[in-house]
Design a protein around this motif. Structure first.
Motif, PDB file in Angstrom:
ATOM      1  N   ARG A 189       0.986  -1.288  -0.087  1.00 62.37           N
ATOM      2  CA  ARG A 189      -0.080   0.051  -0.036  1.00 62.37           C
ATOM      3  C   ARG A 189       1.071   1.253  -0.021  1.00 62.37           C
ATOM      4  O   ARG A 189       0.713   2.134  -0.677  1.00 62.37           O
ATOM      5  N   GLY A 192       2.125   1.849  -3.281  1.00 62.05           N
ATOM      6  CA  GLY A 192       1.476   2.380  -4.566  1.00 62.05           C
ATOM      7  C   GLY A 192       1.066   3.877  -4.085  1.00 62.05           C
ATOM      8  O   GLY A 192       0.834   4.805  -4.975  1.00 62.05           O
ATOM      9  N   ASP A 193       0.833   4.372  -2.823  1.00 60.98           N
ATOM     10  CA  ASP A 193       0.739   5.520  -2.429  1.00 60.98           C
ATOM     11  C   ASP A 193       1.946   6.355  -2.862  1.00 60.98           C
ATOM     12  O   ASP A 193       1.662   7.533  -3.165  1.00 60.98           O
ATOM     13  N   ASP A 196       1.594   7.034  -6.473  1.00 59.32           N
ATOM     14  CA  ASP A 196       0.608   7.839  -6.913  1.00 59.32           C
ATOM     15  C   ASP A 196       1.019   9.506  -6.481  1.00 59.32           C
ATOM     16  O   ASP A 196       0.723  10.391  -7.261  1.00 59.32           O
ATOM     17  N   ARG A 249      -1.619  -1.176  -7.914  1.00 56.24           N
ATOM     18  CA  ARG A 249      -1.700   0.284  -8.707  1.00 56.24           C
ATOM     19  C   ARG A 249      -1.017  -0.314 -10.017  1.00 56.24           C
ATOM     20  O   ARG A 249      -0.056  -1.004 -10.323  1.00 56.24           O
ATOM     21  N   LEU A 252       2.785  -0.522 -11.303  1.00 59.45           N
ATOM     22  CA  LEU A 252       3.727  -0.390 -10.159  1.00 59.45           C
ATOM     23  C   LEU A 252       4.614  -1.372 -10.117  1.00 59.45           C
ATOM     24  O   LEU A 252       5.697  -1.113  -9.644  1.00 59.45           O
TER      25      LEU A 252
END
Length: 277
Positions: A189, A192-193, A196, A249, A252
């Motif tokens: 996570r 992915g953050d 982004d 994502r 990714l």
């Protein structure tokens, strides 16, 4: 040491009357000649007779004492304790045997636990993951493929890393694997953050994620930077890995490979020549 004048040392002397030679007693009781000589020397069990030629012989009474010594020794009693049991009329023989029985029971329990641990280690080496298919799905989520452990063993089963992984796996139950899965999911996570948020390869934030990946992955086996580069490229190139990361994502897998490569270069490693070591 004896000088060989006792024919029984070689087990080829003949008994005289009701006496048995050392060799004959050794064969009858399954005790080494060396042990019989030692017991003779310390006065635990001495032959009572001698032949006219000077050979030492064991009588029926001697043999009975030897039988008892053998039985007590099999229970684990030390020779000095056996002497007390045999020669001290005030000795608490049942008490001594009960105490020895308790020790044996404890030893059996310990060996059974060791055997169970070895069974788990064997299973871990052969299967990798000691969880049912249902447990795997509950712990690792819907994207988990229960065939992956078998595929990993097929690919890595002869490597030092599989050995390390199996040793860790053997000591883990469902809750320990859930903690590992939670750590991996938390890392993915964060990965992915960061993508982004526009984190760039080679930045402090990206390098921290690379280090975090090595720390999380250490739950399986220690991961060197060169091995991490190889993994990053495998994540991008192999469809199953790429689908997993891109499921977190889109893109990714490729982004993760780039931040790993950038970190490797910062540590003097050429990603294009990195090897699994």
């Amino acid at each position: 040491m004896r000088d060989g004048t006792d024919a029984g040392v070689y087990g080829d002397g003949d008994g005289d009357g009701d006496g048995l030679t050392v060799g004959q007693v050794s064969s009858r009781l399954g005790v080494t000649v060396r042990a019989l000589h030692h017991w003779d020397e310390i006065g635990l069990a001495r032959p009572s007779l001698r032949t006219a030629a000077g050979y030492r012989l064991y009588t029926a009474v001697d043999l009975e004492r030897l039988h008892r010594i053998v039985v007590y020794r099999e229970t684990g009693l030390a020779l000095d304790r056996i002497r007390t049991v045999l020669d001290d009329s005030a000795a608490d023989v049942p008490g001594a045997l009960r105490a020895q029985r308790a020790q044996i029971t404890e030893r059996i329990d310990r060996l059974q636990r060791l055997g169970a641990g070895l069974d788990r280690m064997i299973d871990a080496h052969e299967r990798g993951l000691l969880l049912t298919v249902e447990q795997q799905a509950a712990i690792f989520g819907p994207r988990w493929n229960p065939d992956w452990p078998a595929e990993a063993r097929e690919r890595y089963g002869d490597t030092a890393q599989w050995l390390q992984y199996a040793e860790r796996s053997a000591s883990r139950g469902p809750e320990e694997w859930r903690a590992v899965a939670d750590a991996v999911a938390g890392f993915e996570r964060a990965l992915g953050d960061a993508m982004d948020a526009g984190v760039t390869p080679g930045s402090p934030e990206a390098n921290q994620l690379v280090e975090r990946h090595r720390e999380v992955f250490a739950s399986y086996f220690p991961l060197t930077r060169q091995m991490q580069v190889c993994l990053g490229r495998r994540y991008e190139a192999e469809p199953a890995f790429a689908a997993h990361y891109d499921g977190v994502r889109p893109g990714l897998a490729a982004w993760f490979r780039r931040i790993v490569d950038a970190s490797a270069r910062a540590h003097g490693i050429d990603p294009d020549t990195a090897t699994w070591r």
